[in-house]
Enzyme design. Structure first.
Site, PDB file in Angstrom:
ATOM      1  N   GLY A 116       0.857  -1.195   0.000  1.00  0.00           N
ATOM      2  CA  GLY A 116       0.000   0.000   0.000  1.00  0.00           C
ATOM      3  C   GLY A 116       0.884   1.233   0.000  1.00  0.00           C
ATOM      4  O   GLY A 116       2.027   1.181  -0.451  1.00  0.00           O
ATOM      5  N   ARG A 171       1.859  -4.343  12.350  1.00  0.00           N
ATOM      6  CA  ARG A 171       1.187  -4.599  13.624  1.00  0.00           C
ATOM      7  C   ARG A 171       1.740  -5.896  14.202  1.00  0.00           C
ATOM      8  O   ARG A 171       2.020  -6.846  13.458  1.00  0.00           O
ATOM      9  CB  ARG A 171      -0.330  -4.762  13.427  1.00  0.00           C
ATOM     10  CG  ARG A 171      -1.093  -3.488  13.215  1.00  0.00           C
ATOM     11  CD  ARG A 171      -1.110  -2.632  14.487  1.00  0.00           C
ATOM     12  NE  ARG A 171      -1.873  -1.409  14.317  1.00  0.00           N
ATOM     13  CZ  ARG A 171      -1.341  -0.226  13.983  1.00  0.00           C
ATOM     14  NH1 ARG A 171      -0.047  -0.110  13.769  1.00  0.00           N
ATOM     15  NH2 ARG A 171      -2.112   0.848  13.884  1.00  0.00           N
ATOM     16  N   GLU A 182       1.584  -4.939  23.141  1.00  0.00           N
ATOM     17  CA  GLU A 182       2.325  -3.729  23.540  1.00  0.00           C
ATOM     18  C   GLU A 182       1.749  -3.149  24.839  1.00  0.00           C
ATOM     19  O   GLU A 182       0.539  -3.158  25.003  1.00  0.00           O
ATOM     20  CB  GLU A 182       2.243  -2.693  22.417  1.00  0.00           C
ATOM     21  CG  GLU A 182       2.970  -3.176  21.183  1.00  0.00           C
ATOM     22  CD  GLU A 182       2.732  -2.288  19.955  1.00  0.00           C
ATOM     23  OE1 GLU A 182       2.215  -1.170  20.111  1.00  0.00           O
ATOM     24  OE2 GLU A 182       3.058  -2.748  18.865  1.00  0.00           O
ATOM     25  N   HIS A 204       7.316   1.151  19.136  1.00  0.00           N
ATOM     26  CA  HIS A 204       6.231   1.612  18.246  1.00  0.00           C
ATOM     27  C   HIS A 204       6.364   3.120  17.968  1.00  0.00           C
ATOM     28  O   HIS A 204       5.494   3.910  18.335  1.00  0.00           O
ATOM     29  CB  HIS A 204       4.852   1.262  18.850  1.00  0.00           C
ATOM     30  CG  HIS A 204       3.774   1.204  17.810  1.00  0.00           C
ATOM     31  ND1 HIS A 204       2.662   0.395  17.917  1.00  0.00           N
ATOM     32  CD2 HIS A 204       3.617   1.860  16.631  1.00  0.00           C
ATOM     33  CE1 HIS A 204       1.883   0.548  16.866  1.00  0.00           C
ATOM     34  NE2 HIS A 204       2.446   1.444  16.067  1.00  0.00           N
TER      35      HIS A 204
HETATM   36  C1  GLV Z   1       0.768   3.501  13.727  1.00  0.00           C
HETATM   37  O1  GLV Z   1       0.985   2.367  14.010  1.00  0.00           O
HETATM   38  C2  GLV Z   1      -0.378   3.955  12.996  1.00  0.00           C
HETATM   39  O2  GLV Z   1      -1.245   3.148  12.673  1.00  0.00           O
HETATM   40  O3  GLV Z   1      -0.462   5.167  12.741  1.00  0.00           O
END
Ligand code: GLV
Length: 315
Positions: A155, A234, A263, A281
């Site tokens: 994407g 993810r 997390e 993250h």
């Molecule tokens: C980060 O993980 C987002 O989805 O912006």
């Protein structure tokens, strides 16, 4: 127009300037600051018309159903697998996110992980800090040049990663739901086959049920003892137990991770490994990008309560 008699439930804060703007537009309840969030929610549940959330804050059916006047969930992230979209749709609740503006920073993070692993940057930094340089030279790394990178999910973010890695003279192949006719890079319908062909597997797909644990023991086995896994997507995409097992038994060469299954929990086994780079993250976490993301959250809320079209609507 917005007025501060409307209550916004904030599950995760925006940066301070955007929080200040939010407070000028609405009555803001910071649930994360409440000593007893359940009790606070009971007190305000009939007033809440909007939620501000992010990837770390579940917006499940129970919460949506507990808020009878909820109209919009404004997500401060591009991914929205933390939100029960079905429950929102059933109630006609709008959901927005913050796409595009974080694409470049997120792609940069993937490339940083790839280079850090290949050139052993974190290990080398430690080597200098603990004074080992004076007693020997640092072991060799591996070059990304000429290697194959298999991108899972081509994407916006996947493409931005591909564009960067082409500049490093890497060969790009990809796997996803379907082949993109406009792209010349080889497409693999079979993820295991692509893993077997790849030196690096970079995960850039969405989270959620469709991609849950698509990186399993078999895919890791196919990636092989010289292969690296990089995940900026993810944690749910990877079977984390299988990943730890593959690393412990050296069935893959290493991993660069920005995201995890639970997390902020990170498996202890990963923390002891030199061939693993662990980030908390932070793929979109720059001042510039988080500022724009916050502005998009505000713009969506403003548009919604002014009866205008939403800027970045998910449902
Ligand atoms: C980060 O993980 C987002 O989805 O912006």
């Amino acid at each position: 127009m917005p007025n501060n008699s409307r209550t916004v439930l904030v599950l995760h804060p925006l940066l301070a300037p955007e929080m200040a703007k939010l407070e000028m537009m609405f009555r803001v309840v910071r649930l994360y600051n409440e000593a007893d969030p359940e009790k606070a929610l009971q007190t305000i549940k009939n007033d809440v018309v909007a939620i501000v959330s992010n990837f770390a804050t579940p917006v499940r059916r129970g919460l949506i159903e507990a808020l009878p006047n909820l109209e919009i969930v404004a997500q401060y992230a591009v991914g929205y697998d933390n939100i029960d979209l079905e429950a929102a749709k059933e109630r006609g609740i709008a959901v927005t996110n913050t796409p595009d503006v974080l694409t470049d920073d997120t792609a940069d993070t993937a490339v940083s992980l790839l280079l850090a692993l290949s050139r052993r940057i974190c290990e080398a930094d430690m080597f200098v800090r603990v004074g080992k340089w004076s007693s020997g030279s640092f072991p060799l790394g591996t070059t990304p040049k000429g290697k194959t990178v298999g991108i899972v999910g081509l994407g916006r973010i996947g493409r931005a990663i591909a564009k960067r890695l082409v500049a490093f003279d890497m060969r790009v192949v990809y796997h996803g739901r379907k082949q993109k006719a406009e792209l010349a890079w080889p497409f693999y319908k079979d993820l295991e086959k692509m893993a077997a062909e790849s030196d690096y597997l970079v995960l850039a797909c969405s989270g959620g049920p469709e991609t849950h644990h698509i990186i399993n023991a078999k895919v890791l086995e196919a990636l092989g003892p010289k292969g690296y896994l990089i995940n900026i997507a993810r944690g749910s995409v990877v079977d984390e137990d299988a990943l730890v097992d593959a690393l412990v038994h050296k069935r893959i060469a290493g991993a660069g991770l920005d995201v995890y299954a639970r997390e902020p929990h990170v498996p202890d086994a990963l923390k002891t490994m030199d061939n693993v780079v662990l980030l908390p993250h932070i793929a979109s976490a720059t001042l510039e990008t988080r500022t724009i993301m916050g502005e998009i959250v505000l713009a969506n809320l403003e548009a919604h309560f002014s009866g205008k079209a939403l800027i970045t609507r998910v449902v």
